[in-house]
Design a protein around this motif. Structure first.
Motif, PDB file in Angstrom:
ATOM      1  N   UNK B  62      30.391  51.147  38.201  1.00  0.00           N
ATOM      2  CA  UNK B  62      30.506  50.058  37.338  1.00  0.00           C
ATOM      3  C   UNK B  62      30.059  48.883  38.424  1.00  0.00           C
ATOM      4  N   UNK B  63      29.790  47.741  37.611  1.00  0.00           N
ATOM      5  CA  UNK B  63      29.502  46.404  38.274  1.00  0.00           C
ATOM      6  C   UNK B  63      30.528  45.507  37.760  1.00  0.00           C
ATOM      7  N   UNK B 143      30.949  51.610  43.529  1.00  0.00           N
ATOM      8  CA  UNK B 143      30.445  53.054  43.753  1.00  0.00           C
ATOM      9  C   UNK B 143      31.471  54.255  43.492  1.00  0.00           C
ATOM     10  N   UNK B 144      30.751  55.215  42.888  1.00  0.00           N
ATOM     11  CA  UNK B 144      31.481  56.180  42.452  1.00  0.00           C
ATOM     12  C   UNK B 144      32.272  56.849  43.340  1.00  0.00           C
ATOM     13  N   UNK B 145      32.067  56.948  44.588  1.00  0.00           N
ATOM     14  CA  UNK B 145      32.894  57.182  45.674  1.00  0.00           C
ATOM     15  C   UNK B 145      34.173  56.400  46.098  1.00  0.00           C
ATOM     16  N   UNK B 146      34.316  55.194  45.345  1.00  0.00           N
ATOM     17  CA  UNK B 146      35.410  54.469  45.515  1.00  0.00           C
ATOM     18  C   UNK B 146      35.136  53.077  46.245  1.00  0.00           C
ATOM     19  N   UNK B 147      34.083  53.229  47.097  1.00  0.00           N
ATOM     20  CA  UNK B 147      33.984  51.928  47.935  1.00  0.00           C
ATOM     21  C   UNK B 147      33.168  50.805  47.084  1.00  0.00           C
ATOM     22  N   UNK B 148      33.105  49.602  47.533  1.00  0.00           N
ATOM     23  CA  UNK B 148      32.524  48.471  46.836  1.00  0.00           C
ATOM     24  C   UNK B 148      31.763  47.801  47.615  1.00  0.00           C
TER      25      UNK B 148
END
Lengths: 97, 155
Positions: B62-63, B143-148
């Motif tokens: 998401x954004x 990001x889908x990996x949980x980072x931002x």
């Protein structure tokens, strides 16, 4: 002589000005609050303001010279002078759209 | 004045030719398009910026969009005025979302009407390019990996 250390003044307060700064996006996250005050040398330029901001909040150094500064909704250039009691906005490069 | 939702900043200029909003609700691109139609114009250009799910190897969950709304509105008006000095732009309606957006959502919609198609395409492209350079709005990638990551254009 006045010695400036990271947004604080060590002596001769008459040569200082104070500004209010609203910050946004990644800069707001780094600083940890949306608004703060900063003491600056009188007659300081926008470029010096940015240097002082980064010196006072070293965690913002990732943005350093790329920070944008606005006053009353208009962008300032590096050479523009900052006035006492200015309400400034400061933020990283924009990424809308 | 256009109808406002309590979660958006809306604005229409004096002659009713420009409608701007920064909004937390989905952008109604049909209404946006309809609002610029004019008998004086032979062209309506609509641009939608939508949330891309895949960027290179990375997947966007998401954004989050944030705006300095007062200045964003001022800057949008300034850019539209610049466009109107270059091309015979009749009407402009523009909406930018803020807050949480999912892949596929519309982040920005710009509708422009002009007498002929060429100036419509050119003005729409000019506006969109400039908006990405100077209007104080930012997006953060979740990001889908949980980072931002806050997104900032390369110098």
């Amino acid at each position: 002589m006045t010695v400036w250390i990271a947004g604080r003044i060590s002596e001769n307060m008459t040569d200082s000005i104070q500004v209010t700064v609203r910050c946004f996006a990644g800069l707001k996250e780094k600083i940890g609050k949306p608004e703060f005050s900063l003491v600056l040398p009188s007659g300081c330029s926008c470029a010096t303001f940015k240097e002082q901001l980064v010196a006072f909040y070293p965690e913002t150094s990732v943005y350093s010279s790329r920070l944008l500064v606005a006053r009353n909704g208009s962008y300032l250039n590096d050479a523009d002078l900052i006035n006492d009691r200015d309400e400034l906005a400061c933020f990283p490069p924009v990424s809308g759209g | 004045m256009p109808s406002k939702t309590d979660s958006s900043t809306g604005n229409e200029n004096d002659d009713g030719q420009i409608q701007l909003s920064i909004t937390r609700v989905p952008i109604d691109y049909s209404a946006l398009t309809e609002s610029v139609r004019s008998n004086r114009c032979g062209a309506v250009v609509l641009f939608l910026g939508t949330v891309r799910e895949i960027t290179g190897e990375k997947k966007t969950a998401s954004l989050e969009y944030e705006a300095y709304e007062e200045m964003a509105m001022t800057e949008l008006r300034r850019l539209i005025e610049l466009a109107r000095q270059k091309w015979p732009v009749e009407k402009v309606s523009l909406a930018h979302r803020v807050g949480h957006l999912d892949p596929g959502d519309i982040a920005i919609g710009i509708a422009i009407s002009t007498p002929h198609r060429r100036e419509g395409f050119e003005a729409a492209r000019f506006l969109m390019d400039r908006i990405k350079e100077t209007v104080p709005i930012w997006k953060k990638e979740n990001w889908a990996d949980g980072t931002t990551d806050w997104v900032h254009p390369e110098e």
